[in-house]
Scaffold this motif. Structure first.
Motif, PDB file in Angstrom:
ATOM      1  N   SER A 279      91.874  48.836  64.064  1.00  0.00           N
ATOM      2  CA  SER A 279      90.533  49.323  63.725  1.00  0.00           C
ATOM      3  C   SER A 279      89.795  48.307  62.858  1.00  0.00           C
ATOM      4  CB  SER A 279      90.631  50.666  62.999  1.00  0.00           C
ATOM      5  OG  SER A 279      91.285  51.635  63.811  1.00  0.00           O
ATOM      6  N   ILE A 280      90.523  47.670  61.945  1.00  0.00           N
ATOM      7  CA  ILE A 280      89.917  46.618  61.119  1.00  0.00           C
ATOM      8  C   ILE A 280      89.389  45.497  62.006  1.00  0.00           C
ATOM      9  CG2 ILE A 280      90.495  44.739  59.511  1.00  0.00           C
ATOM     10  CD1 ILE A 280      92.301  46.743  58.038  1.00  0.00           C
ATOM     11  N   TYR A 281      90.169  45.144  63.037  1.00  0.00           N
ATOM     12  CA  TYR A 281      89.779  44.080  63.963  1.00  0.00           C
ATOM     13  C   TYR A 281      88.443  44.395  64.644  1.00  0.00           C
ATOM     14  CZ  TYR A 281      89.768  42.187  68.754  1.00  0.00           C
ATOM     15  OH  TYR A 281      89.408  41.647  69.956  1.00  0.00           O
ATOM     16  N   LEU A 282      88.189  45.685  64.912  1.00  0.00           N
ATOM     17  CA  LEU A 282      86.957  46.064  65.612  1.00  0.00           C
ATOM     18  C   LEU A 282      85.805  46.405  64.677  1.00  0.00           C
ATOM     19  CD1 LEU A 282      88.401  48.330  68.469  1.00  0.00           C
ATOM     20  CD2 LEU A 282      87.643  45.953  68.633  1.00  0.00           C
ATOM     21  N   LEU A 283      86.096  46.852  63.457  1.00  0.00           N
ATOM     22  CA  LEU A 283      85.038  47.351  62.576  1.00  0.00           C
ATOM     23  C   LEU A 283      84.660  46.400  61.443  1.00  0.00           C
ATOM     24  CD1 LEU A 283      86.175  51.095  62.239  1.00  0.00           C
ATOM     25  CD2 LEU A 283      84.392  50.153  63.727  1.00  0.00           C
ATOM     26  N   VAL A 284      85.617  45.633  60.935  1.00  0.00           N
ATOM     27  CA  VAL A 284      85.316  44.778  59.785  1.00  0.00           C
ATOM     28  C   VAL A 284      84.507  43.534  60.158  1.00  0.00           C
ATOM     29  CG1 VAL A 284      86.333  43.342  57.976  1.00  0.00           C
ATOM     30  CG2 VAL A 284      87.223  45.635  58.386  1.00  0.00           C
ATOM     31  N   PRO A 285      84.901  42.739  61.179  1.00  0.00           N
ATOM     32  CA  PRO A 285      84.092  41.555  61.512  1.00  0.00           C
ATOM     33  C   PRO A 285      82.620  41.855  61.785  1.00  0.00           C
ATOM     34  CG  PRO A 285      86.210  41.426  62.605  1.00  0.00           C
ATOM     35  CD  PRO A 285      86.134  42.796  61.990  1.00  0.00           C
ATOM     36  N   PRO A 286      82.267  42.906  62.561  1.00  0.00           N
ATOM     37  CA  PRO A 286      80.847  43.190  62.776  1.00  0.00           C
ATOM     38  C   PRO A 286      80.079  43.494  61.492  1.00  0.00           C
ATOM     39  CG  PRO A 286      82.151  44.345  64.409  1.00  0.00           C
ATOM     40  CD  PRO A 286      83.116  43.793  63.403  1.00  0.00           C
ATOM     41  N   ALA A 287      80.767  44.081  60.496  1.00  0.00           N
ATOM     42  CA  ALA A 287      80.098  44.403  59.232  1.00  0.00           C
ATOM     43  C   ALA A 287      80.034  43.201  58.300  1.00  0.00           C
ATOM     44  CB  ALA A 287      80.833  45.559  58.540  1.00  0.00           C
ATOM     45  N   VAL A 288      81.049  42.347  58.361  1.00  0.00           N
ATOM     46  CA  VAL A 288      81.148  41.221  57.431  1.00  0.00           C
ATOM     47  C   VAL A 288      80.383  39.991  57.919  1.00  0.00           C
ATOM     48  CG1 VAL A 288      82.776  39.610  56.352  1.00  0.00           C
ATOM     49  CG2 VAL A 288      83.336  42.045  56.483  1.00  0.00           C
ATOM     50  N   ASN A 289      80.318  39.784  59.231  1.00  0.00           N
ATOM     51  CA  ASN A 289      79.662  38.585  59.770  1.00  0.00           C
ATOM     52  C   ASN A 289      78.242  38.383  59.251  1.00  0.00           C
ATOM     53  OD1 ASN A 289      81.918  37.809  61.193  1.00  0.00           O
ATOM     54  ND2 ASN A 289      81.224  38.666  63.141  1.00  0.00           N
TER      55      ASN A 289
END
Length: 324
Positions: A279-289
């Motif tokens: 879930s981190i792989y799918l949710l964190v990069p879009p928010a952090v980028n």
């Protein structure tokens, strides 16, 4: 008694969420919701700034816009479904809807990986061939790279749901995951899944090896060019233009590699930890980028500040409202 039945016997699946942490679903929904809101706001702001500022109409920022749209798409195929489970206990998902979610998640993920390769190529040309940057990275080339990225993702993932449709399921329709992930669905089948597993490994390895390989080659060339520069400031400035992209690569690929390896060889990894990392792989990069590019890229940072100041000046002050 186990009775073999074709997949048509199941009209839906049951998504568990995060096994073993069901009592914490309400609390887990908070970071999921916050990450999704940050994704929508951050990427929306990035696109708005690039659209409004003509000086940012360059290949680097066009790729960033594409990445922003793809990040929103990835998060939107995952977060709302997870929030339905965490908030509403809506665990049931239709079979075709499940396959559609699985297809979109993996397609958008492969597109994102291709965009990171394109952005690495952009940095290579900008640093190694700065005088020819405008003639090499033309708008038609940027569009072609985008179309190739989308086509590759769509075509490579298409066999996955088609191959799943040919499987037979016996009694198990409970997916121990928070969303419809390819291997999580394949593991439920009671027939031979060798073709499905082999194709899944082929897609994952081909994307990871090819894309990381191309990115690595680009950065080897970039480092060679940077260390030829005589000025320390010039070297620092050149590497600074790559900082945001390098951060994005690490944020994207590290959780993806962990998720891939735990599905195949991580037998002792608790299911809850695996699903959290996935879930981190799918949710964190879009928010952090957007935060990474907003902080590391001076042009975007400056334009965001100017945009916010303009809105602040346009908003009427309380004293003026009282005078009226």
């Amino acid at each position: 008694m186990v009775v073999n039945a074709s997949i048509s016997s199941f009209s839906s699946f049951f998504l568990v969420g995060i096994p073993g942490l069901e009592v914490f679903h309400c609390w887990l929904s908070i970071p999921v919701c916050l990450l999704y809101v940050l994704t929508l706001m951050g990427n929306g702001l990035i696109v708005l700034v690039i659209r409004e500022e003509s000086s940012l109409h360059q290949p680097m920022f066009f790729f960033l816009c594409m990445l922003a749209f793809d990040d929103v798409a990835i998060a939107s195929t995952t977060a709302p479904r997870m929030l339905d489970i965490f908030w509403l206990d809506a665990h049931v998902i239709g079979f075709d809807v499940c396959l559609a979610q699985m297809y979109l998640i993996h397609t958008f993920s492969i597109i994102e990986s291709a965009l990171l390769v394109a952005m690495a190529f952009d940095r290579y040309v900008a640093i190694c061939h700065p005088l020819h940057y405008a003639t090499i990275l033309t708008t038609p080339l940027v569009i072609r790279l985008w179309l190739v990225s989308v086509a590759r993702g769509a075509i490579m993932v298409l066999p996955c749901p088609l191959l799943i449709k040919r499987l037979k399921y016996c009694t198990q329709n409970v997916i121990r995951h928070a969303y419809c992930e390819h291997m999580a669905v394949v593991k439920l089948a009671c027939t031979n899944t060798y073709i499905n597993r082999s194709y899944g490994i082929f897609v994952a390895l081909s994307v990871i090896i090819l894309d990381i390989g191309l990115i690595s080659v680009s950065y080897v060339k970039i480092l060679q060019a940077v260390f030829r520069l005589s000025s320390k400031d010039a070297r620092s400035k050149a590497l600074g233009t790559c900082a945001a992209h390098i951060c994005t690569i690490l944020i994207t690929y590290l959780p993806a590699l962990f998720s891939f390896l735990t599905h195949r060889i991580g037998k002792r990894v608790p299911p809850s930890l695996h699903i959290i990392i996935a879930s981190i792989y799918l949710l964190v990069p879009p928010a952090v980028n957007p935060l990474v590019y907003g902080v590391k890229t001076k042009q975007i940072r400056d334009r965001v500040v100017i945009l916010l100041l303009k809105k602040r000046r346009k908003s009427p002050s309380p004293s003026r409202d009282l005078d009226m």
